[in-house]
Design a protein around this motif. Sequence first.
Motif, PDB file in Angstrom:
ATOM      1  N   UNK A  81     -12.508  19.143   7.755  1.00 33.02           N
ATOM      2  CA  UNK A  81     -12.335  19.834   6.485  1.00 33.02           C
ATOM      3  C   UNK A  81     -12.222  18.874   5.301  1.00 33.02           C
ATOM      4  N   UNK A  82     -12.696  17.649   5.419  1.00 24.65           N
ATOM      5  CA  UNK A  82     -12.511  16.679   4.346  1.00 24.65           C
ATOM      6  C   UNK A  82     -13.147  17.137   3.041  1.00 24.65           C
ATOM      7  N   UNK A  83     -14.434  17.563   3.105  1.00 21.17           N
ATOM      8  CA  UNK A  83     -15.137  17.957   1.888  1.00 21.17           C
ATOM      9  C   UNK A  83     -14.533  19.214   1.270  1.00 21.17           C
ATOM     10  N   UNK A  84     -14.306  20.300   2.042  1.00 22.28           N
ATOM     11  CA  UNK A  84     -13.700  21.478   1.407  1.00 22.28           C
ATOM     12  C   UNK A  84     -12.321  21.188   0.815  1.00 22.28           C
ATOM     13  N   UNK A  85     -11.540  20.359   1.475  1.00 24.88           N
ATOM     14  CA  UNK A  85     -10.215  20.027   0.943  1.00 24.88           C
ATOM     15  C   UNK A  85     -10.335  19.223  -0.340  1.00 24.88           C
ATOM     16  N   UNK A  86     -11.289  18.301  -0.388  1.00 25.51           N
ATOM     17  CA  UNK A  86     -11.488  17.502  -1.597  1.00 25.51           C
ATOM     18  C   UNK A  86     -11.950  18.380  -2.752  1.00 25.51           C
ATOM     19  N   UNK A  87     -12.875  19.297  -2.475  1.00 22.05           N
ATOM     20  CA  UNK A  87     -13.354  20.194  -3.527  1.00 22.05           C
ATOM     21  C   UNK A  87     -12.227  21.122  -3.977  1.00 22.05           C
ATOM     22  N   UNK A  88     -11.407  21.571  -3.049  1.00 24.51           N
ATOM     23  CA  UNK A  88     -10.253  22.389  -3.424  1.00 24.51           C
ATOM     24  C   UNK A  88      -9.312  21.628  -4.338  1.00 24.51           C
ATOM     25  N   UNK A  89      -9.171  20.328  -4.084  1.00 22.51           N
ATOM     26  CA  UNK A  89      -8.352  19.501  -4.957  1.00 22.51           C
ATOM     27  C   UNK A  89      -8.949  19.394  -6.346  1.00 22.51           C
ATOM     28  N   UNK A  90     -10.285  19.355  -6.414  1.00 23.25           N
ATOM     29  CA  UNK A  90     -10.959  19.306  -7.710  1.00 23.25           C
ATOM     30  C   UNK A  90     -10.710  20.604  -8.475  1.00 23.25           C
ATOM     31  N   UNK A 141     -21.542  16.526 -12.798  1.00 19.79           N
ATOM     32  CA  UNK A 141     -21.884  16.255 -11.386  1.00 19.79           C
ATOM     33  C   UNK A 141     -21.587  14.790 -11.056  1.00 19.79           C
ATOM     34  N   UNK A 142     -21.969  13.891 -11.958  1.00 19.53           N
ATOM     35  CA  UNK A 142     -21.698  12.463 -11.729  1.00 19.53           C
ATOM     36  C   UNK A 142     -20.192  12.206 -11.660  1.00 19.53           C
ATOM     37  N   UNK A 143     -19.425  12.836 -12.542  1.00 18.65           N
ATOM     38  CA  UNK A 143     -17.968  12.661 -12.554  1.00 18.65           C
ATOM     39  C   UNK A 143     -17.335  13.194 -11.262  1.00 18.65           C
ATOM     40  N   UNK A 144     -17.794  14.369 -10.807  1.00 22.26           N
ATOM     41  CA  UNK A 144     -17.267  14.940  -9.572  1.00 22.26           C
ATOM     42  C   UNK A 144     -17.604  14.064  -8.369  1.00 22.26           C
ATOM     43  N   UNK A 145     -18.807  13.517  -8.338  1.00 23.65           N
ATOM     44  CA  UNK A 145     -19.192  12.663  -7.214  1.00 23.65           C
ATOM     45  C   UNK A 145     -18.451  11.332  -7.226  1.00 23.65           C
ATOM     46  N   UNK A 146     -17.996  10.881  -8.405  1.00 18.45           N
ATOM     47  CA  UNK A 146     -17.129   9.699  -8.447  1.00 18.45           C
ATOM     48  C   UNK A 146     -15.826   9.991  -7.713  1.00 18.45           C
ATOM     49  N   UNK A 147     -15.264  11.169  -7.973  1.00 21.45           N
ATOM     50  CA  UNK A 147     -13.993  11.568  -7.360  1.00 21.45           C
ATOM     51  C   UNK A 147     -14.140  11.872  -5.873  1.00 21.45           C
ATOM     52  N   UNK A 148     -15.192  12.603  -5.511  1.00 23.60           N
ATOM     53  CA  UNK A 148     -15.305  13.144  -4.159  1.00 23.60           C
ATOM     54  C   UNK A 148     -16.146  12.313  -3.202  1.00 23.60           C
ATOM     55  N   UNK A 149     -16.960  11.441  -3.720  1.00 24.87           N
ATOM     56  CA  UNK A 149     -17.872  10.689  -2.866  1.00 24.87           C
ATOM     57  C   UNK A 149     -19.309  11.071  -3.206  1.00 24.87           C
ATOM     58  N   UNK A 150     -20.190  10.125  -3.064  1.00 24.30           N
ATOM     59  CA  UNK A 150     -21.579  10.318  -3.471  1.00 24.30           C
ATOM     60  C   UNK A 150     -22.238  11.476  -2.722  1.00 24.30           C
ATOM     61  N   UNK A 151     -22.870  12.385  -3.468  1.00 24.51           N
ATOM     62  CA  UNK A 151     -23.621  13.484  -2.875  1.00 24.51           C
ATOM     63  C   UNK A 151     -22.797  14.692  -2.484  1.00 24.51           C
ATOM     64  N   UNK A 152     -21.517  14.716  -2.821  1.00 23.19           N
ATOM     65  CA  UNK A 152     -20.694  15.864  -2.451  1.00 23.19           C
ATOM     66  C   UNK A 152     -21.119  17.102  -3.234  1.00 23.19           C
ATOM     67  N   UNK A 153     -21.348  16.954  -4.534  1.00 21.67           N
ATOM     68  CA  UNK A 153     -21.836  18.051  -5.373  1.00 21.67           C
ATOM     69  C   UNK A 153     -23.222  17.666  -5.869  1.00 21.67           C
ATOM     70  N   UNK A 154     -24.196  18.520  -5.592  1.00 19.70           N
ATOM     71  CA  UNK A 154     -25.568  18.238  -6.033  1.00 19.70           C
ATOM     72  C   UNK A 154     -25.948  19.014  -7.280  1.00 19.70           C
ATOM     73  N   UNK A 155     -25.341  20.178  -7.457  1.00 25.05           N
ATOM     74  CA  UNK A 155     -25.750  21.062  -8.543  1.00 25.05           C
ATOM     75  C   UNK A 155     -24.563  21.894  -9.001  1.00 25.05           C
ATOM     76  N   UNK A 156     -24.525  22.179 -10.282  1.00 28.78           N
ATOM     77  CA  UNK A 156     -23.532  23.102 -10.825  1.00 28.78           C
ATOM     78  C   UNK A 156     -24.281  24.344 -11.281  1.00 28.78           C
TER      79      UNK A 156
END
Length: 184
Positions: A81-90, A141-156
């Motif tokens: 659950x690393x990615x969903x937890x990280x996005x939830x934190x965002x 998207x670039x700011x979110x990927x800095x926080x979450x790791x490269x490629x976590x969010x591709x599109x808003x």
Amino acid sequence: MNGENSPQPVDKPAVPEASGVDLARVALRAAKEQARAKGAAAQQKKQARRGGGLRSGARADGRDPMALGAAINRLITERGWETPAAVGGVMGRWPQIVGEDLAKHCVPVRFDEEPDARVLTVQCDSTAWATQLRLLAPRLVARLNEDLGHGTVRLIKVLGPQGPRRGYGPLRAPGSVGPGDTYG
């Protein structure tokens, strides 16, 4: 018979006889092994009397309680659950990431975590703020990927305001069967 096929005495290599020091080492090693075996047997008997040795001691082992944060991190890692937890934190830190003004008018709604999608959907309360967010989307998207790791969010995906829900259903003429009946 010929003497060629008869067994010949083979010279054995000379084995040096063990000296006093070597004999003492062998005897000491044997005595240590016996003591270890005897101690292990005594330990097993003692544990059997206590209840099988399932008691915790003074040193940490796998049965000791964990801190809540460590237990949650372990659960997140074990379940993937690393990615969903990280996005939830965002989503919880949304105002710090996008700024207070934008956060008042645009709210993250959901995150599609499929590897080929990875879309963050954001709902805005007016078309002006939706347009503003669409313009800021690449930087966000670039700011979110800095926080979450490269490629976590591709599109808003930006959603504009929605009209009020109609609670009364589709409009029809009384006694009509379908849309063709309303036009006569």
